[in-house]
Design an enzyme around this catalytic site. Structure first.
Site, PDB file in Angstrom:
ATOM      1  N   ILE A  15       0.858  -1.185   0.000  1.00 42.29           N
ATOM      2  CA  ILE A  15       0.000   0.000   0.000  1.00 42.29           C
ATOM      3  C   ILE A  15       0.892   1.232   0.000  1.00 42.29           C
ATOM      4  CG2 ILE A  15      -1.754   1.299   1.263  1.00 42.29           C
ATOM      5  CD1 ILE A  15      -2.569  -1.422   2.547  1.00 42.29           C
ATOM      6  N   GLY A  17       1.579   5.225   0.328  1.00 47.03           N
ATOM      7  CA  GLY A  17       1.059   6.443   0.923  1.00 47.03           C
ATOM      8  C   GLY A  17       1.911   7.640   0.545  1.00 47.03           C
ATOM      9  N   SER A  20      -0.817  11.756   4.644  1.00 42.58           N
ATOM     10  CA  SER A  20      -0.683  11.441   6.074  1.00 42.58           C
ATOM     11  C   SER A  20      -0.247  10.000   6.312  1.00 42.58           C
ATOM     12  CB  SER A  20      -2.010  11.697   6.800  1.00 42.58           C
ATOM     13  OG  SER A  20      -3.045  10.895   6.273  1.00 42.58           O
ATOM     14  N   GLU A 106      -9.986   6.497   4.142  1.00 41.31           N
ATOM     15  CA  GLU A 106      -9.678   7.148   2.872  1.00 41.31           C
ATOM     16  C   GLU A 106     -10.861   7.231   1.909  1.00 41.31           C
ATOM     17  OE1 GLU A 106      -6.799   8.554   2.479  1.00 41.31           O
ATOM     18  OE2 GLU A 106      -5.907   7.755   4.305  1.00 41.31           O
TER      19      GLU A 106
END
Length: 204
Positions: A15, A17, A20, A106
């Site tokens: 995943i 990012g 944040s 999200e």
């Protein structure tokens, strides 16, 4: 079969990012690695009515002003750009747990959708990885779109949500870039950070 069902059948999932999530993932993972994806640029063009915006502000005589959305990062397609961030590997039961958590954080509360991208780790010797990423587009009703850096900065400097002040989101992201990706360029991020700090210092 739903895409998420297919992901849950995997033995591991990455995943990526770029907001944040680089400093506040809040889900269990096996390992993390810094790196980048190509074909996208990071922009503070998405609105946030929950995490970093939407709280009432009190002005003259403690009268509340209308809630205002904060501004948070999303990705915009640009074949000449790359975006640095962090990829997290989740395995076994972590996959379903992380996807359930991120769906609320999200998608439901943030208005993002998922895409699959190619992630390149910063560490030498590691090959490219397929990773899941959350992106908000102009189809979203709280998408704010482009604006001058000073206007974006003023909005960030004045907004707060359930997770905290919008300025924290921006500053922590900039701090991550300086610490973990010192050679990477992100003029948009650092220009807005400078403008927000100038506003904050002027108000002190």
């Amino acid at each position: 079969m739903k895409p998420q069902d297919t992901m849950n059948e995997k033995t591991n999932l990455w995943i990526f990012g770029y907001g944040s999530l680089v400093w506040k993932p809040e889900f269990t993972y096996k390992r993390r690695t810094v790196g980048f994806i190509r074909g996208y640029k990071r922009r503070f063009w998405h609105g946030d009515n929950f995490h970093r915006g939407g709280k009432e502000k009190y002005v003259f005589f403690h009268c509340p002003s209308p809630p205002q959305p904060g501004r948070v990062a999303t990705l915009v397609e640009d074949q000449e750009s790359c975006t640095w961030g962090v990829a997290y590997e989740v395995t076994a039961s972590q996959i379903q747990e992380s996807l359930q958590y991120l769906n609320v954080r999200e998608v439901v509360l943030g208005g993002y959708m998922t895409e699959t991208v190619e992630f390149t780790p910063k560490e030498e010797g590691q090959g490219a990885l397929s990773a899941l990423v959350y992106i908000a587009t102009s189809d979203n009703p709280i998408y704010l779109g482009p604006a001058p850096d000073q206007e974006i900065a003023a909005q960030i400097a004045s907004c707060r949500g359930n997770t905290g002040h919008n300025t924290e989101y921006l500053v922590r992201l900039a701090e991550f870039m300086r610490r973990c990706c010192p050679d990477a360029e992100d003029e948009h991020l650092f220009s807005i950070e400078a403008a927000v700090l100038s506003i904050r210092d002027g108000a002190a």
